[in-house]
Each structure stands twice: as structure tokens, then as C-alpha cells.
Design an enzyme around this catalytic site. Structure first.
Site, mmCIF file in Angstrom:
data_model
loop_
_atom_site.group_PDB
_atom_site.id
_atom_site.type_symbol
_atom_site.label_atom_id
_atom_site.label_comp_id
_atom_site.label_asym_id
_atom_site.label_seq_id
_atom_site.Cartn_x
_atom_site.Cartn_y
_atom_site.Cartn_z
ATOM 1 C CG HIS A 67 8.967 19.261 20.401
ATOM 2 N ND1 HIS A 67 9.156 18.116 21.146
ATOM 3 C CD2 HIS A 67 9.941 20.103 20.800
ATOM 4 C CE1 HIS A 67 10.193 18.277 21.950
ATOM 5 N NE2 HIS A 67 10.684 19.473 21.756
ATOM 6 C CD GLU A 74 13.339 16.462 24.292
ATOM 7 O OE1 GLU A 74 13.391 15.213 24.337
ATOM 8 O OE2 GLU A 74 12.276 17.094 24.208
#
Length: 200
Positions: free
Chosen positions: A154, A74
Site C-alpha cells: 500500500h 483514509e
């Protein structure tokens, strides 16, 4: 920020996040802005409660990995937020249980307690995107003005001037999610009180 101090702070707060069960195993990723050109970020696939300072990586704002190792998948999301918000000095991304559960049911409410209003404000939820993709990074970056952002199925992202600010917001976000899951439908604080709290 001094790199050595940033590494110590990041390890400290990663351990806190793990101890508070805001992240589990290798899940989540955290970073601190070192300067205008670089961030220090957690590695990919490492248990956040067991990190060593030397395992953290330095990444440029262009995405170049400047130290050995593999940064979080990420990283693009972190960089997108830093580029959008110059006041952001640290970012926390976790998968808190109640936050994730709430994204499957309804929008989170942060107007049930004074702390929710003050620390979080309005918290948007972005739709589901595959983790680590540009689509997810762009969706989160579109909410860069928010202190906290939820991602469907998520997890959550919080940002602040310091890693402590970002940590505090993540802890408060999970508290608000749990409170909402426990109470179901209930009244918000009065509108005039919410406006008063926003001015504090």
C-alpha cells in the site's frame, strides 16, 4: 493553527511530494491538525500536485465533514493517529515506489545511516488491509508511537509536529527504502553509535 496558513502549507507540501515522486496522480492523502477539534485534509480523487487551497476540507475529530466536498477515504486513519498521539500536528500518507516494493520483500532497516536513526527510528510494517477501512485505520493506529509506518502493498505514513516534519520523514523513509533495495544485505551502524544517535 490558523486555517489559511494551514491550507497554504498543505498545498505547498503536497506539491513537493508530487514533484519528488513520493506520490503520483490522486494517490495519497495529507492533513494538518488545526486545533483540538478539527483537521484540514486533502480531498478524494484529486491530483496532489495540482491542488488549490479551497479544495481542502475541514473535518472534525468525530469524522464530520464541515466543508463541501469528499475527503480522502483514509480520513479515518488520520483521525485515529491524531487521537492516539496529541503531539502529532500533521500526517503524510503516500505510495512511494521503493517503500511499497520493500513491503513485499522484507522489513525496512533504518540503521544504515545516521539520518535514518535520527529521523525515523524503528519503522513497523502492518499487514495488508483494504484501503479506507477501519481495519487499516486500527492497524496503523496501533503503531501511533512510531514516526513512520509502512503498509504492506500500500504505502507509507509519517507523522510529525509540523507538516515539514512529516514531509521530511517521508522523504527520508523513501531514501532508506531505496538504499536498502540497492545495497541488499549490508552491515548496520555499530550498536553503540546507534544509541549515541538516538540521544541526539
Amino acid at each position: 493553527m490558523n486555517e489559511s496558513y494551514a491550507r497554504k502549507q498543505l498545498v505547498k507540501f503536497c506539491s513537493l511530494l508530487y514533484d519528488r515522486e513520493l506520490t503520483v496522480s490522486a494517490g495519497g492523502n495529507m492533513s494538518i491538525r488545526l486545533n483540538e477539534e478539527e483537521i484540514v485534509i486533502t480531498p478524494s480523487g484529486k491530483n496532489k500536485g495540482l491542488l488549490d487551497e479551497e479544495e481542502l476540507l475541514i473535518v472534525s475529530m468525530d469524522g464530520e465533514v464541515l466543508t463541501e466536498g469528499k475527503p480522502s477515504i483514509e480520513t479515518g486513519m488520520h483521525l485515529a493517529l491524531y487521537k492516539k498521539n496529541q503531539n502529532t500536528g500533521a500526517i503524510v500518507h503516500c505510495h512511494p515506489l521503493n517503500c511499497v516494493a520493500l513491503t513485499l520483500k522484507k522489513k525496512i532497516r533504518t540503521d544504515l545511516t545516521p539520518e535514518g536513526v535520527i529521523l525515523l527510528g524503528d519503522v513497523p510494517t502492518v499487514g495488508y488491509y483494504t484501503p479506507g477501512t477501519d481495519d487499516l485505520a486500527n492497524a496503523v493506529a496501533s503503531c501511533a508511537d512510531s514516526n513512520a509506518i509502512l503498509m504492506e502493498r500500500h504505502g507509507a505514513v509519517t507523522q510529525g509536529r509540523t507538516i515539514e516534519d512529516a514531509y521530511n520523514r517521508m522523504e527520508e523513509l523513501e531514501f532508506q527504502a531505496k538504499l536498502q533495495m540497492l545495497t541488499g544485505r549490508c552491515r548496520s551502524l555499530p550498536k553503540d553509535e546507534i544509541e549515541r544517535l538516538k540521544r541526539l
